[in-house]
Scaffold this motif. Sequence first.
Motif, PDB file in Angstrom:
ATOM      1  N   ILE A  76      -3.810  -8.939 -15.362  1.00  0.00           N
ATOM      2  CA  ILE A  76      -2.591  -9.168 -14.580  1.00  0.00           C
ATOM      3  C   ILE A  76      -2.789 -10.410 -13.709  1.00  0.00           C
ATOM      4  CG2 ILE A  76      -3.252  -7.603 -12.703  1.00  0.00           C
ATOM      5  CD1 ILE A  76      -0.227  -6.893 -12.456  1.00  0.00           C
ATOM      6  N   ALA A  77      -1.816 -11.316 -13.779  1.00  0.00           N
ATOM      7  CA  ALA A  77      -1.856 -12.523 -12.948  1.00  0.00           C
ATOM      8  C   ALA A  77      -1.475 -12.165 -11.518  1.00  0.00           C
ATOM      9  CB  ALA A  77      -0.889 -13.569 -13.494  1.00  0.00           C
ATOM     10  N   CYS A  78      -2.051 -12.853 -10.565  1.00  0.00           N
ATOM     11  CA  CYS A  78      -1.756 -12.581  -9.157  1.00  0.00           C
ATOM     12  C   CYS A  78      -0.268 -12.721  -8.838  1.00  0.00           C
ATOM     13  CB  CYS A  78      -2.579 -13.500  -8.258  1.00  0.00           C
ATOM     14  SG  CYS A  78      -4.356 -13.202  -8.330  1.00  0.00           S
ATOM     15  N   SER A  79       0.402 -13.649  -9.499  1.00  0.00           N
ATOM     16  CA  SER A  79       1.836 -13.847  -9.252  1.00  0.00           C
ATOM     17  C   SER A  79       2.669 -12.640  -9.682  1.00  0.00           C
ATOM     18  CB  SER A  79       2.334 -15.096  -9.971  1.00  0.00           C
ATOM     19  OG  SER A  79       2.172 -14.947 -11.376  1.00  0.00           O
ATOM     20  N   LYS A  80       2.099 -11.779 -10.508  1.00  0.00           N
ATOM     21  CA  LYS A  80       2.796 -10.574 -10.978  1.00  0.00           C
ATOM     22  C   LYS A  80       2.492  -9.347 -10.115  1.00  0.00           C
ATOM     23  CE  LYS A  80       4.444 -12.611 -14.638  1.00  0.00           C
ATOM     24  NZ  LYS A  80       5.833 -12.996 -14.699  1.00  0.00           N
ATOM     25  N   VAL A  81       1.571  -9.486  -9.144  1.00  0.00           N
ATOM     26  CA  VAL A  81       1.206  -8.369  -8.279  1.00  0.00           C
ATOM     27  C   VAL A  81       2.117  -8.377  -7.056  1.00  0.00           C
ATOM     28  CG1 VAL A  81      -0.626  -7.312  -6.893  1.00  0.00           C
ATOM     29  CG2 VAL A  81      -1.183  -8.417  -9.072  1.00  0.00           C
ATOM     30  N   GLY A  82       2.844  -7.280  -6.861  1.00  0.00           N
ATOM     31  CA  GLY A  82       3.747  -7.150  -5.722  1.00  0.00           C
ATOM     32  C   GLY A  82       3.112  -6.453  -4.539  1.00  0.00           C
ATOM     33  N   VAL A 114     -13.866   2.814  -3.912  1.00  0.00           N
ATOM     34  CA  VAL A 114     -12.439   3.000  -3.683  1.00  0.00           C
ATOM     35  C   VAL A 114     -11.649   2.898  -4.988  1.00  0.00           C
ATOM     36  CG1 VAL A 114     -12.533   2.204  -1.285  1.00  0.00           C
ATOM     37  CG2 VAL A 114     -12.106   0.552  -3.106  1.00  0.00           C
ATOM     38  N   ASP A 115     -10.525   3.584  -5.014  1.00  0.00           N
ATOM     39  CA  ASP A 115      -9.593   3.604  -6.141  1.00  0.00           C
ATOM     40  C   ASP A 115      -8.380   2.778  -5.739  1.00  0.00           C
ATOM     41  OD1 ASP A 115      -8.226   4.390  -8.481  1.00  0.00           O
ATOM     42  OD2 ASP A 115      -7.506   6.250  -7.567  1.00  0.00           O
ATOM     43  N   LEU A 116      -8.145   1.678  -6.433  1.00  0.00           N
ATOM     44  CA  LEU A 116      -7.050   0.760  -6.100  1.00  0.00           C
ATOM     45  C   LEU A 116      -6.056   0.648  -7.246  1.00  0.00           C
ATOM     46  CD1 LEU A 116      -9.230  -2.147  -4.641  1.00  0.00           C
ATOM     47  CD2 LEU A 116      -8.021  -0.390  -3.346  1.00  0.00           C
ATOM     48  N   PHE A 117      -4.775   0.530  -6.908  1.00  0.00           N
ATOM     49  CA  PHE A 117      -3.714   0.289  -7.889  1.00  0.00           C
ATOM     50  C   PHE A 117      -3.009  -1.016  -7.553  1.00  0.00           C
ATOM     51  CE2 PHE A 117      -3.935   4.710  -9.128  1.00  0.00           C
ATOM     52  CZ  PHE A 117      -3.482   4.714 -10.434  1.00  0.00           C
ATOM     53  N   ALA A 118      -2.736  -1.813  -8.577  1.00  0.00           N
ATOM     54  CA  ALA A 118      -1.900  -3.003  -8.427  1.00  0.00           C
ATOM     55  C   ALA A 118      -0.516  -2.654  -8.968  1.00  0.00           C
ATOM     56  CB  ALA A 118      -2.483  -4.179  -9.197  1.00  0.00           C
ATOM     57  N   PHE A 119       0.498  -2.895  -8.177  1.00  0.00           N
ATOM     58  CA  PHE A 119       1.888  -2.685  -8.566  1.00  0.00           C
ATOM     59  C   PHE A 119       2.515  -4.038  -8.848  1.00  0.00           C
ATOM     60  CE2 PHE A 119       0.766   1.086  -6.329  1.00  0.00           C
ATOM     61  CZ  PHE A 119       1.555   2.102  -6.839  1.00  0.00           C
ATOM     62  N   ASP A 120       3.421  -4.100  -9.807  1.00  0.00           N
ATOM     63  CA  ASP A 120       4.095  -5.368 -10.074  1.00  0.00           C
ATOM     64  C   ASP A 120       5.169  -5.620  -9.025  1.00  0.00           C
ATOM     65  OD1 ASP A 120       6.390  -3.911 -10.831  1.00  0.00           O
ATOM     66  OD2 ASP A 120       6.108  -4.268 -12.968  1.00  0.00           O
ATOM     67  N   THR A 121       5.875  -6.730  -9.153  1.00  0.00           N
ATOM     68  CA  THR A 121       6.870  -7.113  -8.159  1.00  0.00           C
ATOM     69  C   THR A 121       8.093  -6.202  -8.167  1.00  0.00           C
ATOM     70  OG1 THR A 121       7.747  -8.725  -9.731  1.00  0.00           O
ATOM     71  CG2 THR A 121       6.144  -9.535  -8.117  1.00  0.00           C
ATOM     72  N   GLU A 122       8.219  -5.350  -9.193  1.00  0.00           N
ATOM     73  CA  GLU A 122       9.307  -4.365  -9.262  1.00  0.00           C
ATOM     74  C   GLU A 122       8.873  -3.007  -8.727  1.00  0.00           C
ATOM     75  OE1 GLU A 122      12.415  -5.315 -10.295  1.00  0.00           O
ATOM     76  OE2 GLU A 122      11.487  -7.301 -10.379  1.00  0.00           O
ATOM     77  N   GLY A 123       7.600  -2.887  -8.304  1.00  0.00           N
ATOM     78  CA  GLY A 123       7.100  -1.638  -7.754  1.00  0.00           C
ATOM     79  C   GLY A 123       6.532  -0.665  -8.775  1.00  0.00           C
ATOM     80  N   VAL A 124       6.294  -1.144  -9.996  1.00  0.00           N
ATOM     81  CA  VAL A 124       5.758  -0.297 -11.057  1.00  0.00           C
ATOM     82  C   VAL A 124       4.233  -0.462 -11.109  1.00  0.00           C
ATOM     83  CG1 VAL A 124       5.781   0.177 -13.537  1.00  0.00           C
ATOM     84  CG2 VAL A 124       7.899  -0.496 -12.375  1.00  0.00           C
ATOM     85  N   ALA A 125       3.505   0.678 -11.111  1.00  0.00           N
ATOM     86  CA  ALA A 125       2.042   0.636 -11.190  1.00  0.00           C
ATOM     87  C   ALA A 125       1.624  -0.039 -12.491  1.00  0.00           C
ATOM     88  CB  ALA A 125       1.469   2.044 -11.109  1.00  0.00           C
ATOM     89  N   GLN A 126       0.709  -1.014 -12.390  1.00  0.00           N
ATOM     90  CA  GLN A 126       0.284  -1.794 -13.545  1.00  0.00           C
ATOM     91  C   GLN A 126      -1.184  -1.617 -13.888  1.00  0.00           C
ATOM     92  OE1 GLN A 126       2.344  -3.762 -15.568  1.00  0.00           O
ATOM     93  NE2 GLN A 126       3.879  -2.645 -14.395  1.00  0.00           N
ATOM     94  N   LYS A 127      -2.044  -1.757 -12.916  1.00  0.00           N
ATOM     95  CA  LYS A 127      -3.485  -1.741 -13.159  1.00  0.00           C
ATOM     96  C   LYS A 127      -4.182  -0.879 -12.110  1.00  0.00           C
ATOM     97  CE  LYS A 127      -3.509  -4.529 -16.618  1.00  0.00           C
ATOM     98  NZ  LYS A 127      -3.980  -4.177 -17.933  1.00  0.00           N
ATOM     99  N   ARG A 128      -5.221  -0.196 -12.568  1.00  0.00           N
ATOM    100  CA  ARG A 128      -6.033   0.617 -11.681  1.00  0.00           C
ATOM    101  C   ARG A 128      -7.483   0.171 -11.821  1.00  0.00           C
ATOM    102  NH1 ARG A 128      -6.942   7.139 -12.331  1.00  0.00           N
ATOM    103  NH2 ARG A 128      -7.928   7.444 -10.291  1.00  0.00           N
ATOM    104  N   VAL A 129      -8.170   0.017 -10.692  1.00  0.00           N
ATOM    105  CA  VAL A 129      -9.598  -0.292 -10.721  1.00  0.00           C
ATOM    106  C   VAL A 129     -10.319   0.575  -9.695  1.00  0.00           C
ATOM    107  CG1 VAL A 129      -9.364  -2.688 -11.530  1.00  0.00           C
ATOM    108  CG2 VAL A 129      -9.442  -2.230  -9.089  1.00  0.00           C
ATOM    109  N   ALA A 130     -11.534   0.961 -10.047  1.00  0.00           N
ATOM    110  CA  ALA A 130     -12.441   1.627  -9.113  1.00  0.00           C
ATOM    111  C   ALA A 130     -13.486   0.588  -8.733  1.00  0.00           C
ATOM    112  CB  ALA A 130     -13.075   2.840  -9.762  1.00  0.00           C
ATOM    113  N   VAL A 131     -13.645   0.359  -7.449  1.00  0.00           N
ATOM    114  CA  VAL A 131     -14.518  -0.708  -6.967  1.00  0.00           C
ATOM    115  C   VAL A 131     -15.553  -0.143  -5.992  1.00  0.00           C
ATOM    116  CG1 VAL A 131     -14.591  -2.919  -5.755  1.00  0.00           C
ATOM    117  CG2 VAL A 131     -12.617  -2.359  -7.164  1.00  0.00           C
ATOM    118  N   GLU A 132     -16.804  -0.441  -6.260  1.00  0.00           N
ATOM    119  CA  GLU A 132     -17.882  -0.069  -5.343  1.00  0.00           C
ATOM    120  C   GLU A 132     -18.027  -1.187  -4.316  1.00  0.00           C
ATOM    121  OE1 GLU A 132     -20.038   1.625  -3.181  1.00  0.00           O
ATOM    122  OE2 GLU A 132     -20.269   2.820  -5.023  1.00  0.00           O
ATOM    123  N   LEU A 133     -17.764  -0.870  -3.055  1.00  0.00           N
ATOM    124  CA  LEU A 133     -17.832  -1.869  -1.987  1.00  0.00           C
ATOM    125  C   LEU A 133     -19.156  -1.805  -1.223  1.00  0.00           C
ATOM    126  CD1 LEU A 133     -14.187  -1.537  -0.629  1.00  0.00           C
ATOM    127  CD2 LEU A 133     -15.089  -3.287  -2.182  1.00  0.00           C
TER     128      LEU A 133
END
Length: 125
Positions: free
Chosen positions: A83-89, A46-65
């Motif tokens: 990216i710290a978890c507290s910064k992930v929105g 899967v292709d996942l994106f983490a967005f910050d608390t302002e809704g801006v895309a910050q990090k992308r990871v591809a993860v084999e589940l």
Amino acid sequence: MAQEAGGDKGAPVKLQLNKTENAGDACRITMVVDNSKGSALKTFKVDLFAFDTEGVAQKRVAVELAPVASHKTTVKIFDFPGIACSKVGRILLNDVLACDGGEGAREACLERTEVESKGTIPFDR
């Protein structure tokens, strides 16, 4: 019997964002993969994106589940580095990059993937 086997093709794969915790400079994710109604998956990337608390895309990871056994629930742990978890929105399931098992084409796997969050960070598709 063929109809019963065909029922597995459309069975949902449920991804639950179960837990988040800081691990150094990364946000560590604990993901529950519920394939309790489907056939085995040899590949499920899967292709996942983490967005910050302002809704801006910050990090992308591809993860084999995978591998994900037939009629089984498993737990996978991975990191969003830098990216710290507290910064992930919110976390977004952007796409299914690869899916191999049963009759599951990549597009079919995306369609049957359901997401939910158990914690404070929303998980969407």
